[in-house]
Each structure stands twice: as C-alpha cells, then as structure tokens.
Write an enzyme that holds these catalytic residues in place. Structure first.
Site, PDB file in Angstrom:
ATOM      1  N   CYS A  81      19.204  46.563  29.369  1.00  0.00           N
ATOM      2  CA  CYS A  81      20.171  47.658  29.540  1.00  0.00           C
ATOM      3  C   CYS A  81      21.092  47.829  28.340  1.00  0.00           C
ATOM      4  O   CYS A  81      21.804  48.841  28.243  1.00  0.00           O
ATOM      5  CB  CYS A  81      20.991  47.430  30.792  1.00  0.00           C
ATOM      6  SG  CYS A  81      20.016  47.408  32.307  1.00  0.00           S
ATOM      7  N   HIS A 373      21.855  56.220  34.419  1.00  0.00           N
ATOM      8  CA  HIS A 373      21.569  55.033  33.614  1.00  0.00           C
ATOM      9  C   HIS A 373      20.107  54.992  33.154  1.00  0.00           C
ATOM     10  O   HIS A 373      19.328  54.152  33.602  1.00  0.00           O
ATOM     11  CB  HIS A 373      21.920  53.786  34.420  1.00  0.00           C
ATOM     12  CG  HIS A 373      21.757  52.494  33.696  1.00  0.00           C
ATOM     13  ND1 HIS A 373      21.866  52.372  32.312  1.00  0.00           N
ATOM     14  CD2 HIS A 373      21.500  51.221  34.161  1.00  0.00           C
ATOM     15  CE1 HIS A 373      21.673  51.119  31.965  1.00  0.00           C
ATOM     16  NE2 HIS A 373      21.447  50.397  33.061  1.00  0.00           N
TER      17      HIS A 373
END
Length: 426
Positions: A81, A373
């Site tokens: 991430c 995201h």
C-alpha cells in the site's frame, strides 16, 4: 539540491468494474493532467518510476507509453500500500541526487471487487505470503476468524487499543464520519455521501469493531506528480512570481479544472522539504501486539526522521493526508506523528482537533476510507491533495492559510513513508 513538485494530476477513484477503462487509460488521464499542470511535455521528462501492485511485470512501460515513446528509463515499483509514495520517493532521490532534473512519478491500480486477500497481491496462500509473519502475530494473540484478513489484523489492533486505553467504538466511528464528511467536497472521491457516527456504527460489521464504513474500499484509479530540480524550475521559469494560492483548481482531470492551465502550467511549486521511508524492525514483532505489527513503530520512526531532517515538527504542520485504510489506523497514526500522547487519539478526534476549525485538518480529501484506495496510486494522490492545499486551490475543502503539509503512507510487509511539503518557489 532541492526537489519540487511542479505538477500533479489524478483520475477520480472509482469502484472496480464501474468504468470501462484499462490501467493505461487511467495513467494517460492522470499523467497528462500532471504534465499540463507543470507546463511541460513528456519530452522534458528524463525518468519515470511507476507504482502498482496488481498488474503484470512491465505494466509501467505499457502505461507510460500512453504519454510518449521517448526511450527513457521506466522503473516498475511495488511496495504494497506504500507503493505510490515509494515511486515518489525514487523521483525525489533522482532529482536531489543530480541524476535527473525532471522526473514523472506515476501510480495506478485496476482492482477486483471485494476484500483484499491476505496472501499477497494475488490473494495467494499464507504460507508464501510476505506478511505471513505479521499475520502469525495476530493469530497467536487473537486467533484467526473467517473475516477479511486485512480488516482482521487492523480490527484486532483496534481491540487492543480499546482494551489498553479505553478507546470507544464511537471514537473509531468519529474518524470515518469526519472523512466521509470531508469527501463530500472532493470530485475525485469514490464516495461522497455524508454519514454521522450513528450511521457508521449501524453499518455492517466487517471485523469487530470495524464496520464497512470504517474500511477503505477497493478502487480503480491513477495519480501522477512531476518532480523537478531548482535548476530545471529556474531555467523554465516554473513558479516565477507564484506562491501559495496561485495555480488552478482541483477539479476532475476529465474537464473540471484538474490543475490544467494553458501557457506554462499553474506556476506554483511545492517543495519536498523532507521525506523518509522505514521498514519493520524488531520492535514491530517483539511485543506480539497488532498495534505494532500493523506499523505504528515504522510510522513513528519515519516521522521522527522527517522532523529531524527538516527542523520542523508536527506543530508546524497545517494539513495532513494520512493512511486511514481502517479507522483505527488514523488513530494509531495520530500517536505516531506526535499529534497526541499514546492512548489519547480517540479523544483527539472526538474533540474536533483534526477537522476544519481544529488544530489540524486531517484527510481533507476524504482519506482512503472515502476517497478510495487504489494501492499504487494512493501515496501520490495524497501528495496531489496537499499540493492543491498548499497552493490554496482546493476549493470548498481548502484549509485556510495552509503552508506546510504532511503525507503518511504505509504498507504491511512493511514500509512507511512520511513526506513533508511546503509552499514556495525557487
């Protein structure tokens, strides 16, 4: 040599499979917006780090080729991430080190619907997962439940924080309510609906105490940033006569402003004052705590390095974009960044200190929870939001008088990147 962000661009973050596009379409949209914002062409770019997690090898080239075929180096970057901020960090290092004067950092993701698996990018088995050690800590302390693994490890971190400090479910929900409220004014956000704390608490439970509205969604999208040296900026007249408050708006790259201006870009540079990446240390695993294993020690160490290198502290920061993949991670990051003492983060968000009218505005974009995201794009999208804030061009979500911004991006496995930005010109 100093490095500056001269231009940014991004697509709207979308729910997977709702828009007919490929990852290269996303990059064409975001990349061209960033180039136009900087007032340069792709022919001026010397190197291109490209971040993504779910596409095949050399997808970076396939995406960058949509912007031009100039034969320059393209680097394929994957750091879970934290991928987007890692690509940006490489761009900054190339510029600060004198290897290039103009670098384009790209990040994108085309994802599948549903929760992320816990076994790596392809959702494979835990035995070969790069985060197997992290999930082992979780299983040893909390067991393993039939809930999405990432929600489970962060949810278990929330349980520990609640047990140790008395943090409440309402305080966790306050994080999500704040970020959903902020996203209502962000045309890039995947979700723009507003929810209050009761709505958040009443949503479907994903892994207790986290409800669906406290979890970041899977998303498609891309973001881009042009990073240049002082020399390049001076030679091209970038930022000449411009400071905070100059430049164009932050509408969609498809025709609502998007920071695109004719005749030389927005004219407003933002300095990358300091940046640090940290990875897991013994501290991450020694306690057997999910709070540590999901990255609070990494975040704390990266923030400390940035403060030391810049001579600035959290008290100098006006606006923060941080990695709220789950509501608990925003609370853990408040503590890691030094915004409050350990255990006080629930009270901090409840007090209103992290929204408009408070001490800081955290996640004016809506954050990961509401903006979305797409893993490879997230870190660069955070910086894009801060650039607009520091230029004074963020429209209805503008933080009044913002001069210093901080971005925090984290990935399990692990990496934490903290970036400190300041409005200014060469």
């Amino acid at each position: 040599m100093k490095a500056y962000v001269a231009g940014v661009g991004m697509t709207r973050f979308e729910k997977p499979e709702t828009r007919e596009w490929q990852y290269w379409d996303m990059v064409r949209e975001a990349g061209n917006a960033a180039l136009a914002d900087a007032g340069i062409s792709y022919a001026d770019v010397e190197q291109v780090p490209v971040g993504y997690c779910f596409q095949p090898s050399t997808a970076g080239q396939r995406a960058a080729y949509e912007l031009g075929l100039t034969g320059i180096p393209v680097y394929n970057v994957n750091n879970n991430c934290a991928t987007g901020s890692t690509a940006l960090m490489l761009a900054r290092q190339l510029v600060e080190g004198g290897a290039a004067d103009c670098v384009l950092a790209l990040g994108f993701e085309k994802m599948k619907r549903g929760s992320l698996g816990g076994g790596g990018a392809d959702g494979g088995d835990f035995a070969t997962s790069p985060v197997a050690r992290h999930y082992g800590v979780m299983a040893a302390r909390h067991g393993f439940e039939m809930t999405p693994p990432t929600a489970q490890i962060f949810g278990d971190a929330a349980r520990e924080h609640m047990e140790k400090y008395g943090t409440t479910e309402a305080q966790l929900a306050a994080v999500a309510a704040k970020n959903h409220r902020h996203s209502a004014h962000n045309p890039y956000a995947q979700f723009r609906d507003v929810y209050d704390v009761d709505d958040i608490l009443a949503a479907r439970v994903v892994h207790r105490p986290l409800t669906k509205l406290q979890c970041s969604p899977t998303s498609d999208g891309a973001a881009a940033a042009v990073v240049v040296s002082e020399r390049f900026a001076e030679e091209r007249g970038l930022g000449a006569g411009a400071g905070a408050g100059a430049g164009s708006g932050a509408g969609l790259a498809t025709g609502e402003g998007a920071g695109v201006a004719s005749g030389g870009g927005s004219g407003s540079l933002v300095e990358i004052v300091a940046q640090a990446m940290t990875t897991d240390t013994e501290e991450s695993f020694a306690s057997g705590s999910c709070v540590d294993v999901v990255g609070q020690p990494m975040s704390r160490a990266a923030a400390r390095q940035v403060y030391e290198r810049s001579g600035l502290g959290i008290e100098d920061v006006d606006v923060v974009e941080l990695h709220d993949c789950f509501s608990i991670n925003e609370l853990l990051t408040y503590e890691a960044l030094g915004m409050c003492a350990p255990g006080e983060s629930g009270k901090l968000v409840e007090s209103g200190a992290t929204t408009y009218g408070g001490r800081w505005v955290v996640n004016p974009s809506g954050g990961l929870i509401s903006k979305g995201h797409p893993l490879g794009a997230t870190g660069i999208a955070q910086v894009a939001e801060l650039v607009w804030q520091l230029r004074g061009t963020a429209g209805e979500r503008q933080v009044p008088g913002a001069e210093v911004g901080l971005a925090h991006n984290i990935g399990l496995g692990g990496a934490a990147v903290v970036t400190l930005l300041r409005a200014g010109s060469v």
